[in-house]
Design an enzyme around this catalytic site. Structure first.
Site, PDB file in Angstrom:
ATOM      1  N   TYR A  57      72.652  61.308  18.386  1.00 24.25           N
ATOM      2  CA  TYR A  57      73.709  62.064  19.049  1.00 24.25           C
ATOM      3  C   TYR A  57      73.696  63.511  18.577  1.00 24.25           C
ATOM      4  O   TYR A  57      73.747  63.789  17.381  1.00 24.25           O
ATOM      5  CB  TYR A  57      75.077  61.455  18.763  1.00 24.25           C
ATOM      6  CG  TYR A  57      75.368  60.154  19.479  1.00 24.25           C
ATOM      7  CD1 TYR A  57      74.549  59.682  20.504  1.00 24.25           C
ATOM      8  CD2 TYR A  57      76.480  59.388  19.155  1.00 24.25           C
ATOM      9  CE1 TYR A  57      74.809  58.489  21.150  1.00 24.25           C
ATOM     10  CE2 TYR A  57      76.765  58.206  19.800  1.00 24.25           C
ATOM     11  CZ  TYR A  57      75.926  57.754  20.797  1.00 24.25           C
ATOM     12  OH  TYR A  57      76.197  56.577  21.440  1.00 24.25           O
ATOM     13  N   THR A  58      73.627  64.421  19.529  1.00 25.93           N
ATOM     14  CA  THR A  58      73.530  65.867  19.282  1.00 25.93           C
ATOM     15  C   THR A  58      72.494  66.167  18.198  1.00 25.93           C
ATOM     16  O   THR A  58      72.719  66.976  17.301  1.00 25.93           O
ATOM     17  CB  THR A  58      74.902  66.479  18.911  1.00 25.93           C
ATOM     18  OG1 THR A  58      75.457  65.786  17.789  1.00 25.93           O
ATOM     19  CG2 THR A  58      75.866  66.411  20.080  1.00 25.93           C
TER      20      THR A  58
END
Length: 348
Positions: A57-58
């Site tokens: 995630y990110t």
């Protein structure tokens, strides 16, 4: 806040989990840490303790931010993370996948980013059909034995894979499957065919991503005054705003108006009525607080039946066959209306 047992793990987790896919600045729809902290604080102040993140995630920023947010009281939180995906462009074919090398590298990196000694719940993020179920399960079992993770989950995986893994637990003593994470909402109910009955049979917890269908079930696209006439779909939208889904959203809006609730609250309450834990993300604390009010919303059987009918889906074979008069008559000796038959997809 109320709490649920996560399958047979014994973990007590909040009825709604906080999704942190937007924590970070690596992508256009994510947010910097100073904007994420108020959202996290609102969740904590409401009694939330279940945090969902993932190694990719990110670009890994999400885990780093989550680690800093929980640092002051780490033991209070049930932290779920995932492996098997990798950020594109690494040039390393073994950076992703479910195999033991990927698990070992990903888990150690996640522990470092989170700044923790263990992860409460560790998911295989998706099933890539390249590594045998038993090999994956044994690697996860070894990570539990090493104390690096406490419980094991499977995300975005066929039901037969979960069933096979559970058989390895039953017959060979490998760690049980504590939870599944799957897409589930009023517009995407396909897990009702196999996954939810499997979860009930083996006492496996279920968490739902995209419970508001990327905004479709919030009134964003159906309440003209709120949308300002802007029907442009979000870049992360996975479900289409087609005729079927728009009708579902409009039926949901009507129910919400009668109940004096928001569409999103009713959509989340419907999911929780199924015993499923929705994973809710937000970019502002007021958005999260508004969604958390779904916990206090109890939908009666008439409302649930209305929403079920509005969001009916094709259960497919063999479930659709069970609607036919002949199988119903023959299979129950002509007495199906007098027998307490468990609910199944497609049942009248």
């Amino acid at each position: 806040m109320r709490y649920r047992l996560l399958g047979k793990s014994g973990l007590r987790v909040s009825q709604i989990a906080l999704g942190t896919m937007t924590f970070g600045t690596a992508v256009e729809w994510s947010r910097p840490e100073e904007e994420c902290r108020p959202v996290f604080d609102a969740f904590t102040e409401a009694g939330g303790n279940f945090i969902d993140t993932a190694n990719m995630y990110t670009g890994g920023e999400s885990e780093g931010i989550v680690g800093r947010l929980i640092k002051a009281d780490r033991d209070r939180y049930v932290v779920a993370s995932k492996y098997a995906n990798a950020v594109p462009g690494t040039g390393d074919p073994n950076a992703a996948g479910m195999h033991r090398k990927s698990l070992t590298r990903s888990l150690d990196a996640s522990l470092k980013r989170l700044g923790v000694d263990y992860i409460d719940l560790y998911f295989v993020h998706w099933w890539d059909f390249t590594t045998p179920v038993e090999e994956v399960h044994r690697a996860l079992d070894d990570a539990v034995s090493a104390g690096k993770i406490l419980h094991v989950g499977l995300s975005d995986v066929p039901a037969w894979v979960v069933s096979r893994a559970q058989a390895f637990h039953d017959l060979r003593g490998l760690v049980p499957i504590a939870a599944m994470q799957l897409e589930y909402s009023l517009v995407q109910r396909s897990i009702e065919r196999e996954h939810l009955p499997l979860a009930a049979a083996h006492d496996i917890g279920v968490t739902a991503w995209s419970p508001l269908a990327g905004g479709i079930l919030t009134g964003k696209y159906t309440r003209s005054a709120e949308s300002g006439g802007n029907n442009r779909m979000d870049s992360m939208q996975l479900q289409p705003l087609d005729e079927r889904n728009r009708k579902i959203a409009e039926a949901l809006d009507a129910v919400a108006d009668r109940l004096g609730a928001t569409s999103g609250q009713v959509a989340l309450a419907w999911i929780m009525s199924r015993g499923v834990i929705p994973i809710v993300g937000a970019t502002r604390p007021d958005q999260l607080t508004d969604n958390l009010r779904a916990i206090d919303l109890v939908l009666d059987q008439d409302v649930l039946a209305e929403l079920d009918a509005a969001s009916a889906f094709d259960a497919g074979h063999p479930y659709s066959m069970l609607e036919w008069d002949m199988p119903m008559a023959l299979g129950y000796g002509g007495m199906f209306d007098q027998i307490d038959i468990p609910r199944f997809p497609g049942r009248r």
